[in-house]
Design an enzyme around this catalytic site. Structure first.
Site, PDB file in Angstrom:
ATOM      1  CG  HIS A 121      -1.819   1.136   1.317  1.00  0.00           C
ATOM      2  ND1 HIS A 121      -2.964   1.228   0.554  1.00  0.00           N
ATOM      3  CD2 HIS A 121      -1.765   2.280   2.046  1.00  0.00           C
ATOM      4  CE1 HIS A 121      -3.571   2.369   0.815  1.00  0.00           C
ATOM      5  NE2 HIS A 121      -2.859   3.027   1.717  1.00  0.00           N
ATOM      6  CB  ALA A 147     -12.767  -8.913   6.545  1.00  0.00           C
TER       7      ALA A 147
HETATM    8  C1  GRF Z   1       1.440   0.728  -6.001  1.00  0.00           C
HETATM    9  O1  GRF Z   1       1.705   2.010  -5.471  1.00  0.00           O
HETATM   10  C2  GRF Z   1       0.494  -0.049  -5.133  1.00  0.00           C
HETATM   11  O2  GRF Z   1       0.721   0.107  -3.777  1.00  0.00           O
HETATM   12  C3  GRF Z   1      -0.796   0.612  -5.527  1.00  0.00           C
HETATM   13  O3  GRF Z   1      -0.727   0.672  -6.926  1.00  0.00           O
HETATM   14  C4  GRF Z   1       0.636   0.823  -7.299  1.00  0.00           C
HETATM   15  C5  GRF Z   1       0.958  -0.286  -8.262  1.00  0.00           C
HETATM   16  O4  GRF Z   1       2.009   0.061  -9.107  1.00  0.00           O
HETATM   17  N1  GRF Z   1      -1.944  -0.061  -4.999  1.00  0.00           N
HETATM   18  P1  GRF Z   1       2.468  -0.916 -10.301  1.00  0.00           P
HETATM   19  O5  GRF Z   1       1.232  -1.286 -11.111  1.00  0.00           O
HETATM   20  O6  GRF Z   1       3.121  -2.110  -9.682  1.00  0.00           O
HETATM   21  O7  GRF Z   1       3.431  -0.100 -11.106  1.00  0.00           O
END
Ligand code: GRF
Length: 199
Positions: A120, A153
């Site tokens: 995240h 969840a």
């Molecule tokens: C990352 O920052 C992830 O945490 C978020 O979307 C981005 C994904 O980047 N949920 P990528 O598609 O791996 O370049």
């Protein structure tokens, strides 16, 4: 975190990871590059997505990895989509499912069957949800970062496994900050995943 599906004494073989993506897949790419070294101890055995024609799937196909797509709109409701996704994941016998830029909330069929870890782009518990970087900037924080956490969840509420801080610069836009956070996410993921899998 010892996966329940791993038989005793199997720790010398690479841990099996299925990666879920929804977009560009740069986190997946970093992991695929790390997995080239056999001593890394982790193998990406398949890549799944909720939509086709995304760069993340191309990165997997370029390496000859199996891919699967389970679109939400092809299912009557979220519950049946969740069951279909769990079935698709099970075919690859993952020790761990990695949500790396997968933009759907996972349901009980998947979470009850697999260990799922998410990356995240914020320092949880601050700024959960799909607009974490935008929300952090809007709040005026001076430091943000990324979090690797177990999925439960809730929305980005699961136990925190690892974090890395990233400074927010005065002229940052959502895009510039997200790019620096993604660089940190890639490093954190590659560094921590073998440890999480007992490798
Ligand atoms: C990352 O920052 C992830 O945490 C978020 O979307 C981005 C994904 O980047 N949920 P990528 O598609 O791996 O370049």
């Amino acid at each position: 975190m010892t996966p329940t599906t791993q038989p005793p004494g199997a720790s010398s073989s690479p841990a099996r990871v299925v990666v879920l993506v929804s977009g560009t897949g740069t986190l997946l790419q970093a992991l695929l590059e790390a997995c080239v070294d056999p001593s890394y101890g982790v193998a990406v055995v398949a890549v799944g997505a909720d939509r086709d024609r995304i760069a993340g799937l191309d990165r997997a196909r370029d390496r000859g990895l199996p891919t699967f797509v389970v679109p939400l709109r092809e299912h009557a409701d979220r519950a049946s989509w969740d069951v279909a996704l769990a079935e698709a994941l099970a075919e690859h016998r993952p020790d761990l499912v990695l949500s790396a830029g997968f933009m759907k909330i996972l349901g009980p069929a998947v979470l009850g069957r697999f260990v799922v870890v998410n990356t995240h782009p914020a320092l949880l518990p601050s700024f959960p949800g799909a607009h974490a970087v935008r929300d952090a900037l809007a709040h005026g924080v001076r430091v943000s970062g990324c979090t690797l956490h177990r999925v439960d969840a809730g929305v980005d509420t699961g136990p925190i496994l690892a974090q890395r801080a990233v400074a927010v610069l005065p002229d940052d836009t959502e895009e510039s900050l997200h790019e620096r956070i993604k660089a940190a996410e890639r490093e954190l993921l590659v560094q921590e995943l073998p440890r999480l899998l007992g490798r």
